[in-house]
Design a protein around this motif. Structure first.
Motif, mmCIF file in Angstrom:
data_model
loop_
_atom_site.group_PDB
_atom_site.id
_atom_site.type_symbol
_atom_site.label_atom_id
_atom_site.label_comp_id
_atom_site.label_asym_id
_atom_site.label_seq_id
_atom_site.Cartn_x
_atom_site.Cartn_y
_atom_site.Cartn_z
ATOM 1 N N GLU A 69 0.837 -1.207 0.000
ATOM 2 C CA GLU A 69 0.000 0.000 0.000
ATOM 3 C C GLU A 69 0.869 1.254 0.000
ATOM 4 N N ALA A 70 1.931 1.243 0.813
ATOM 5 C CA ALA A 70 2.811 2.408 0.865
ATOM 6 C C ALA A 70 3.517 2.626 -0.469
ATOM 7 N N VAL A 71 3.963 1.548 -1.105
ATOM 8 C CA VAL A 71 4.625 1.655 -2.411
ATOM 9 C C VAL A 71 3.655 2.215 -3.442
ATOM 10 N N ALA A 72 2.419 1.717 -3.422
ATOM 11 C CA ALA A 72 1.430 2.169 -4.399
ATOM 12 C C ALA A 72 1.031 3.623 -4.173
ATOM 13 N N GLU A 73 0.916 4.028 -2.903
ATOM 14 C CA GLU A 73 0.416 5.364 -2.588
ATOM 15 C C GLU A 73 1.504 6.437 -2.615
ATOM 16 N N GLN A 74 2.733 6.064 -2.221
ATOM 17 C CA GLN A 74 3.784 7.075 -2.144
ATOM 18 C C GLN A 74 4.990 6.750 -3.023
ATOM 19 N N GLY A 75 5.414 5.498 -3.019
ATOM 20 C CA GLY A 75 6.516 5.075 -3.879
ATOM 21 C C GLY A 75 7.849 4.961 -3.179
ATOM 22 N N ARG A 76 8.217 5.968 -2.376
ATOM 23 C CA ARG A 76 9.513 5.970 -1.692
ATOM 24 C C ARG A 76 9.311 5.373 -0.295
ATOM 25 N N VAL A 77 9.769 4.134 -0.121
ATOM 26 C CA VAL A 77 9.439 3.375 1.093
ATOM 27 C C VAL A 77 10.692 2.755 1.692
ATOM 28 N N ARG A 86 14.154 -10.501 7.065
ATOM 29 C CA ARG A 86 14.025 -11.399 5.891
ATOM 30 C C ARG A 86 13.982 -10.531 4.634
ATOM 31 N N ALA A 87 15.080 -9.815 4.414
ATOM 32 C CA ALA A 87 15.127 -8.828 3.331
ATOM 33 C C ALA A 87 14.861 -9.449 1.971
ATOM 34 N N ASP A 88 15.296 -10.710 1.782
ATOM 35 C CA ASP A 88 15.086 -11.350 0.483
ATOM 36 C C ASP A 88 13.599 -11.472 0.166
ATOM 37 N N LEU A 89 12.787 -11.772 1.187
ATOM 38 C CA LEU A 89 11.343 -11.889 0.990
ATOM 39 C C LEU A 89 10.736 -10.535 0.639
ATOM 40 N N VAL A 90 11.156 -9.495 1.338
ATOM 41 C CA VAL A 90 10.628 -8.151 1.071
ATOM 42 C C VAL A 90 11.010 -7.689 -0.325
ATOM 43 N N ARG A 91 12.292 -7.878 -0.679
ATOM 44 C CA ARG A 91 12.747 -7.385 -1.979
ATOM 45 C C ARG A 91 12.192 -8.215 -3.136
ATOM 46 N N ALA A 92 11.901 -9.488 -2.881
ATOM 47 C CA ALA A 92 11.276 -10.297 -3.933
ATOM 48 C C ALA A 92 9.889 -9.765 -4.257
ATOM 49 N N ALA A 93 9.170 -9.297 -3.216
ATOM 50 C CA ALA A 93 7.820 -8.770 -3.433
ATOM 51 C C ALA A 93 7.845 -7.326 -3.922
ATOM 52 N N TYR A 94 8.792 -6.524 -3.378
ATOM 53 C CA TYR A 94 8.832 -5.096 -3.689
ATOM 54 C C TYR A 94 10.276 -4.653 -3.889
ATOM 55 N N PRO A 95 10.851 -4.954 -5.066
ATOM 56 C CA PRO A 95 12.264 -4.622 -5.298
ATOM 57 C C PRO A 95 12.530 -3.123 -5.319
ATOM 58 N N GLN A 96 11.493 -2.308 -5.445
ATOM 59 C CA GLN A 96 11.693 -0.862 -5.559
ATOM 60 C C GLN A 96 11.845 -0.155 -4.220
#
Length: 442
Positions: A69-77, A86-96
């Motif tokens: 939601e934060a990525v979609a609404e603001q972008g800079r997260v 578990r950074a690999d899990l987060v970056r796999a879902a939201y690499p940006q």
């Protein structure tokens, strides 16, 4: 004349347990100290920090949804907190996302914030609540005394998320406690992943505070905290031997008579499979002894049903334990596999529908116990702390009720009360969760 430039705005989303709340307070305090504004909306934010939870699958899903939601609404997260481990899990879902950090990483988070959003002021990094931001009401606060855990329970991944036990110096803890009470806090809730182990990683080495050496252990800490004009409540205690001494302090009004002890099960076989203390008969004997020493003692615990290998007999043993223990407050969960937990490799998983049936049955047994325990309090007088005042009632808690997780004491009527007030009430009614009361007017 020129208008002053608006401070850069940071949005903040915080999920998880009280330990995560304390992490969030520290980051927000640092942001405010360096001149950043805290934005209540995505639209006004220049970037967003998401403080995540990652303990069970439902928490992981909630955290990932919040990041999305934060990525979609603001972008800079920026992502921090337990799921950040578990950074690999987060970056796999939201690499940006701009960065991913683990829990209790306020310095790392601030470094990333400054990189993408220059600081308006020079950092003043030693600010802590109460000078800073608190996410709890003004009259109570969580006081975190340690990070991490040295236990290796099979269902838990906290050590991989938050590391091994690291205790704060006792002088530092006491300094913060005194500042909080000076700022108006009336109840300190002492938290850690394993509160009873406080100081063991430091070999209980002494630390100087107030011109005197103090041993770094829980008993010394709570005795010293007990000198403050505030309620002191302990959370997350293993059934260590020193609990006997803590109950004695509760009987002497140094601590609130409230014991939060996550026991997890009542079957010795399942406790061994969990790698938990399995002496259930000893726990029952100690409960009886503690109640004899401190009759007002309220005991809260949590339990897991449907752990791999749990048979119907194991579950009935758990129910028998509950009936014998007569606990005041109980939380229960159906076992959920957690990525990285060693319990995932255990044989004989319990079918999901059986887990839910057992959870319902356990809570039905506990509801009757709770109903009877609360009914027995009708007619008694107790000092309560006012949490909220509404148009037609006040909401309070006594020594037996912790905020957010236990029931409340409802005081109908229009009384001259305010949050943070201590008053004496007489209990007039009850159900299986809450109590009703009226102020004692002499």
């Amino acid at each position: 004349m020129h208008e002053a430039a608006k401070a850069p705005q940071v949005g903040f989303v915080s999920l998880g347990c009280p330990k995560a709340t304390v992490d969030a307070e520290r980051i927000l305090t640092r942001l405010r100290a360096e001149g950043y504004g805290i934005s209540p909306t995505y639209a006004e934010a220049d970037l967003v920090i998401v403080n995540t939870c990652g303990f069970i699958d439902a928490a992981v899903e909630e955290s990932l949804d919040a990041i999305g939601e934060a990525v979609a609404e603001q972008g800079r997260v920026i992502v921090t907190g337990c799921l950040g481990a578990r950074a690999d899990l987060v970056r796999a879902a939201y690499p940006q996302v701009l960065a991913v950090t683990g829990p209790h990483a306020d310095a790392e988070v601030m470094a990333v914030v400054r990189e993408h959003l220059p600081a308006p002021h020079d950092p003043f990094l030693d600010l802590v609540p109460p000078q800073g931001i608190r996410l709890t009401p003004a009259h109570y606060a969580y006081l975190k005394i340690a990070e991490g855990c040295d236990h290796r329970c099979r269902f838990c991944i906290i050590p991989s998320l938050r590391g091994d036990l690291v205790s704060r110096p006792i002088g530092e803890v006491l300094d913060e406690a005194h500042r909080l009470v000076a700022a108006g806090v009336r109840e300190l809730l002492i938290i850690a992943q394993d509160t009873g182990a406080y100081g063991s990683d430091r070999r209980h080495a002494p630390d100087f505070w107030g011109g005197r050496p103090l041993r770094t252990d829980l008993l010394t800490l709570v005795r010293t905290l007990g000198e403050l004009p505030a309620w002191i409540r302990l959370h997350y205690l293993y059934p260590y031997p020193q609990v006997d001494e803590l109950v004695a302090l509760m009987a002497d009004d140094v601590l609130l008579p409230y014991l939060d002890m996550p026991l997890q099960h009542g079957s010795p076989a399942i406790l061994r499979a969990m790698r938990r203390p399995a002496a259930t008969e000893a726990v029952l004997e100690r409960l009886a002894r503690w109640r004899g020493r401190c009759p007002e003692l309220a005991v809260r615990s949590t339990f897991i049903v449907g752990f791999p290998g749990e048979t119907e007999r194991d579950f009935e043993t758990l129910l028998d334990f509950l009936r014998s223990a007569q606990l005041d407050r109980v939380g229960a969960f159906a076992y959920s596999p957690v990525a990285g937990a060693t319990a995932n490799a255990l044989p004989d998983p319990v079918p999901e529908e059986v887990k839910q049936e057992r959870l319902t049955a356990l809570m039905a047994v506990q509801a009757e116990i709770s109903r009877a325990k609360l009914a027995a309090r009708v007619g008694r007088r107790v000092t309560v702390l006012i949490d909220e005042v509404e148009a037609e009632q006040a909401i309070a808690r006594g020594p037996g009720e912790a905020p957010e997780i236990d029931g409340v004491i409802l005081i109908p009527g229009d009384w001259d009360l305010a949050p943070g007030d201590f008053i004496e009430v007489e209990i007039t009614g009850s159900d299986e969760h809450d109590l009703w009361a009226e102020p004692v007017v002499d």
